[in-house]
Scaffold this active site. Structure first.
Site, PDB file in Angstrom:
ATOM      1  N   ASN A   7       1.210  -1.221   0.001  1.00 31.75           N
ATOM      2  CA  ASN A   7      -0.027  -0.139   0.217  1.00 31.75           C
ATOM      3  C   ASN A   7       1.070   1.522  -0.402  1.00 31.75           C
ATOM      4  O   ASN A   7       1.752   1.559   0.767  1.00 31.75           O
ATOM      5  CB  ASN A   7      -0.829   0.063   1.041  1.00 31.75           C
ATOM      6  CG  ASN A   7      -1.567   1.427   1.150  1.00 31.75           C
ATOM      7  OD1 ASN A   7      -1.583   2.036   0.650  1.00 31.75           O
ATOM      8  ND2 ASN A   7      -3.213   0.702   2.625  1.00 31.75           N
ATOM      9  N   ARG A  63      -2.338  -1.864  -3.694  1.00 29.59           N
ATOM     10  CA  ARG A  63      -3.527  -1.671  -3.602  1.00 29.59           C
ATOM     11  C   ARG A  63      -3.936  -0.489  -4.570  1.00 29.59           C
ATOM     12  O   ARG A  63      -1.928   0.381  -3.995  1.00 29.59           O
ATOM     13  CB  ARG A  63      -3.831  -1.126  -2.218  1.00 29.59           C
ATOM     14  CG  ARG A  63      -5.202  -0.248  -1.800  1.00 29.59           C
ATOM     15  CD  ARG A  63      -4.463   0.905  -0.561  1.00 29.59           C
ATOM     16  NE  ARG A  63      -6.038   1.962  -0.375  1.00 29.59           N
ATOM     17  CZ  ARG A  63      -6.645   3.063   0.262  1.00 29.59           C
ATOM     18  NH1 ARG A  63      -5.215   3.056   1.435  1.00 29.59           N
ATOM     19  NH2 ARG A  63      -7.229   3.205   0.154  1.00 29.59           N
ATOM     20  N   HIS A 152     -12.303   2.949  -0.130  1.00 24.43           N
ATOM     21  CA  HIS A 152     -12.170   1.844   0.559  1.00 24.43           C
ATOM     22  C   HIS A 152     -12.891   0.673   0.111  1.00 24.43           C
ATOM     23  O   HIS A 152     -13.716   0.175   2.565  1.00 24.43           O
ATOM     24  CB  HIS A 152     -12.947   2.592   2.015  1.00 24.43           C
ATOM     25  CG  HIS A 152     -11.842   3.262   2.694  1.00 24.43           C
ATOM     26  ND1 HIS A 152     -13.057   5.047   3.196  1.00 24.43           N
ATOM     27  CD2 HIS A 152     -10.469   3.731   3.049  1.00 24.43           C
ATOM     28  CE1 HIS A 152     -12.427   5.623   3.747  1.00 24.43           C
ATOM     29  NE2 HIS A 152     -10.485   4.885   3.418  1.00 24.43           N
ATOM     30  N   ARG A 213     -10.414  16.218   5.772  1.00 22.02           N
ATOM     31  CA  ARG A 213     -10.744  16.584   4.712  1.00 22.02           C
ATOM     32  C   ARG A 213     -12.166  17.085   4.263  1.00 22.02           C
ATOM     33  O   ARG A 213     -12.641  16.189   5.907  1.00 22.02           O
ATOM     34  CB  ARG A 213     -11.477  15.321   3.375  1.00 22.02           C
ATOM     35  CG  ARG A 213      -9.852  15.342   2.113  1.00 22.02           C
ATOM     36  CD  ARG A 213      -9.914  13.177   2.233  1.00 22.02           C
ATOM     37  NE  ARG A 213      -8.957  12.849   2.498  1.00 22.02           N
ATOM     38  CZ  ARG A 213      -8.664  11.358   2.152  1.00 22.02           C
ATOM     39  NH1 ARG A 213      -9.667  11.089   1.531  1.00 22.02           N
ATOM     40  NH2 ARG A 213      -7.578  10.841   2.865  1.00 22.02           N
ATOM     41  N   GLU A 356      -7.765  -5.201   5.009  1.00 21.08           N
ATOM     42  CA  GLU A 356      -7.546  -4.691   3.958  1.00 21.08           C
ATOM     43  C   GLU A 356      -6.246  -5.009   3.277  1.00 21.08           C
ATOM     44  O   GLU A 356      -6.549  -5.502   2.234  1.00 21.08           O
ATOM     45  CB  GLU A 356      -7.666  -2.998   3.272  1.00 21.08           C
ATOM     46  CG  GLU A 356      -8.311  -2.098   4.005  1.00 21.08           C
ATOM     47  CD  GLU A 356      -7.784  -0.836   4.332  1.00 21.08           C
ATOM     48  OE1 GLU A 356      -7.446  -0.464   5.594  1.00 21.08           O
ATOM     49  OE2 GLU A 356      -8.130   0.231   3.543  1.00 21.08           O
TER      50      GLU A 356
END
Ligand code: AMP
Length: 576
Positions: A7, A63, A152, A213, A356
């Site tokens: 990742n 990823r 996600h 964000r 993940e």
């Protein structure tokens, strides 16, 4: 089989080596400060190679945040995939270019290994159109490829499966709201195993309030800011200086904000309240979207660790059937899965540690083995025209008390037959006459139509596995003896294959697996995804598609299907 998962971000490289047999981590770590002490992503990978020592690597999974509309599934990386990935950089400029740098460095390091890109967006690729498109001018949206993609995906997929497994069912039986609350945060409505709504949009900026964000804002805010700032500045403000950091004026880390809020800092209190409020708002919205919710799952750094944030989010949700258990909530630190709702709670609430990397490794493993899956058994195809199954009570109302269905002819699945009896389907827009009953009678009514029929009737029928009629569409049936209005029962049947256990063995699949079938030998060869496998002793090998699907591949007599690919669910049965 060991899969190495990467990742890769702008300044860090997270990696994990996973043994697929035991699904355990053999090595895990993070190289930080890329661009500073570690100069390039290539150097970062050299550090990983060093760490691996003698441990073998059989495949690499990367990823990749944005797959655009090109990549709706994981893909084995080759030169043309690299080119297409490059072209997607503009969609996620803060993520994709760095994902790509990691891929290029890994390809140079392991040129002979199969490497797979797994996308955050793929899990949401099947979003219904009404959720996918913004209320924008169509031509503008098409020109700029503007639509909701969602992110996600591996996390929402993993935790919803894990949580369902914990409850002893599969995600395919549940309406789940998955809340990934970390530095990036998103909510996802997972209805019967599929993402049907999600809070992040074309970019990961939409939706929940995040570490830095803003999440949702009125687009008018951008025009107001444009009076002073240029576009790069505005992008920077919304992505990097807003959210928890922007509201608190202190930090993007909830722990710092909570400390200061306890000391009486009002900005920090507002940041916490605004974060929780936004999550609650989405829970309400997604319960409405799915017509209910069975399970709420918390994950991500905040979702997994902040008992106080979970409490705030869950307060006053008793109207949704949530009975929150304070003690369980405080206990949840160490466990992989922890229930935080009481035994009485109609809607269950779980905290699940996300993984993940394991999800990416599983998808990678499936892609690497894909070529070995094909079998030489050819699958006959049958086209199911619209038809219906009725329960005893409805049959009596439509055809008269004391009447029984009468056999017209046998159909391919043993014990089932087409009947002489027919009914009219009456929808808000139109009527379809003479729809045939299939016997014998069943415990529940099920009316199966095609997408074209849907338009004719003016109804919105969900795609469902046979037997899953709960909360499906309403329809009025008209028979010779009466009319019945059904509150549910109308579906578009999910394409499926019936097979005997012997055939399942030959094809190396199990009941409820999901596979891809290539239809060959006609003028328009077509591969169908999302084909459900149904195995029973009484079944005969046959794929069932509806009339629209048959038209799409111009099906003729003698054409057949080839099982070409098992999806990730197949690799482990129900994914756990
Ligand atoms: P993630 O992006 O999923 O790694 O989540 C990182 C974020 O989780 C951090 O920035 C914190 O805001 C939050 N976090 C981690 N641990 C805790 C904790 N014990 N309490 C509150 N927030 C936490």
């Amino acid at each position: 089989m060991n899969i190495l998962v990467f990742n890769c971000g702008s300044s860090s490289l997270k990696y994990q080596l996973i043994d697929m047999q035991s699904e355990t981590s053999l090595l895990k770590g993070q190289v930080e400060k890329i661009g500073q002490t570690v100069k390039t992503h290539q150097e970062a990978i050299a550090i990983v190679v060093d760490q691996l020592k003698e441990k073998p690597v059989h495949g690499v999974g990367h990823r990749v945040v944005h797959g655009g509309s090109v990549f709706t599934k994981p893909v084995v990386i080759n030169a043309s995939v690299l080119e297409e990935l490059q072209a997607l950089n503009f969609l996620a400029p803060l993520h994709n270019p760095y994902n790509l740098q990691g891929i290029q460095a890994a390809l140079r390091t392991w040129p002979k290994l199969k490497q797979v890109a797994v996308f955050d967006t793929s899990f949401h690729a099947g979003l219904p159109r009404r959720a996918k498109y913004y209320g924008l001018n169509k031509e503008v949206a098409e020109e700029f490829k503007i639509q909701k993609f969602g992110f996600h995906g591996p996390s929402h997929n993993y935790v919803s499966d894990r949580a369902s497994e914990f409850l002893g069912v599969t995600a395919k039986d549940l309406k789940i709201i998955s809340l990934h609350l970390g530095n990036g945060a998103s909510a996802c409505a997972v209805e019967y195993g599929k993402s049907v709504e999600t809070s992040m949009g074309m970019t990961p900026l939409e939706g929940l309030l995040m570490g830095t964000r803003s999440g949702d804002i009125d687009p008018g805010v951008i025009f107001a800011l444009a009076k002073k700032y240029d576009l790069d500045d505005i992008e920077n403000i919304l992505n990097k200086k807003s959210g928890l950091l922007g509201l608190s004026g202190l930090s993007n880390d909830l722990r710092d904000i909570q400390d200061q809020a306890e000391q009486g800092n009002d900005d920090c209190r507002l940041a916490i309240n605004a974060f929780a409020h936004r999550v609650r708002k989405y829970i309400g919205a997604y319960a409405a979207v799915m017509g209910g919710v069975d399970l709420i799952v918390f994950t991500g750094g905040i979702g997994e660790n902040s008992a106080s944030m979970r409490r705030r989010v869950l307060q006053r949700l008793d109207f949704l059937g949530v009975d929150f258990d304070e003690d369980l909530n405080n206990e949840s630190h160490d466990k992989q899965v922890q229930m935080i709702s009481s035994n009485r709670s109609r809607t269950k609430v779980l905290v699940v540690k996300t993984n993940e990397e394991l999800m990416i490794a599983k998808e990678t493993n499936v892609m690497i083995n894909k070529a070995e899956v094909s079998a030489d058994l050819v699958i006959p195809i049958a086209v199911s025209a619209r038809h219906l199954h009725l329960d005893k009570e409805t049959f009596a109302k439509l055809f008269g008390e004391g009447k029984e269905p009468t056999k017209y002819k046998d159909i391919s699945q043993p014990g089932q037959y087409a009947c002489h009896e027919k009914v009219n389907l009456i929808g808000p827009r139109g009527v379809i006459k003479g729809v045939r009953l299939l016997g014998p009678l069943r415990p529940a009514n099920q009316i199966e139509i095609s997408r074209t029929d849907e338009y004719k009737l003016g109804v919105d029928a969900p795609i469902r596995d046979s037997g899953k009629v709960k909360d499906s569409a309403p329809i009025t049936l008209e028979g010779p003896a009466g009319t019945v209005h059904l509150k549910e029962g109308l579906i578009c049947a999910r394409r499926h294959i019936h097979m005997h256990p012997n055939d399942a063995n030959k094809l190396n699949v199990k009941d409820k697996d999901v596979v891809e079938i290539a239809i060959k030998g006609g003028p328009r060869d077509l591969t169908f995804g999302d084909v459900l496998v149904r195995v029973k002793d009484s079944y005969v090998l046959e794929m069932h598609i509806d009339t629209d699907e048959a038209n799409a591949c111009e099906l003729n007599k003698g054409m057949a299907g080839d099982l070409i690919y098992q999806s990730v669910e197949t690799a482990k049965g129900h994914f756990v």
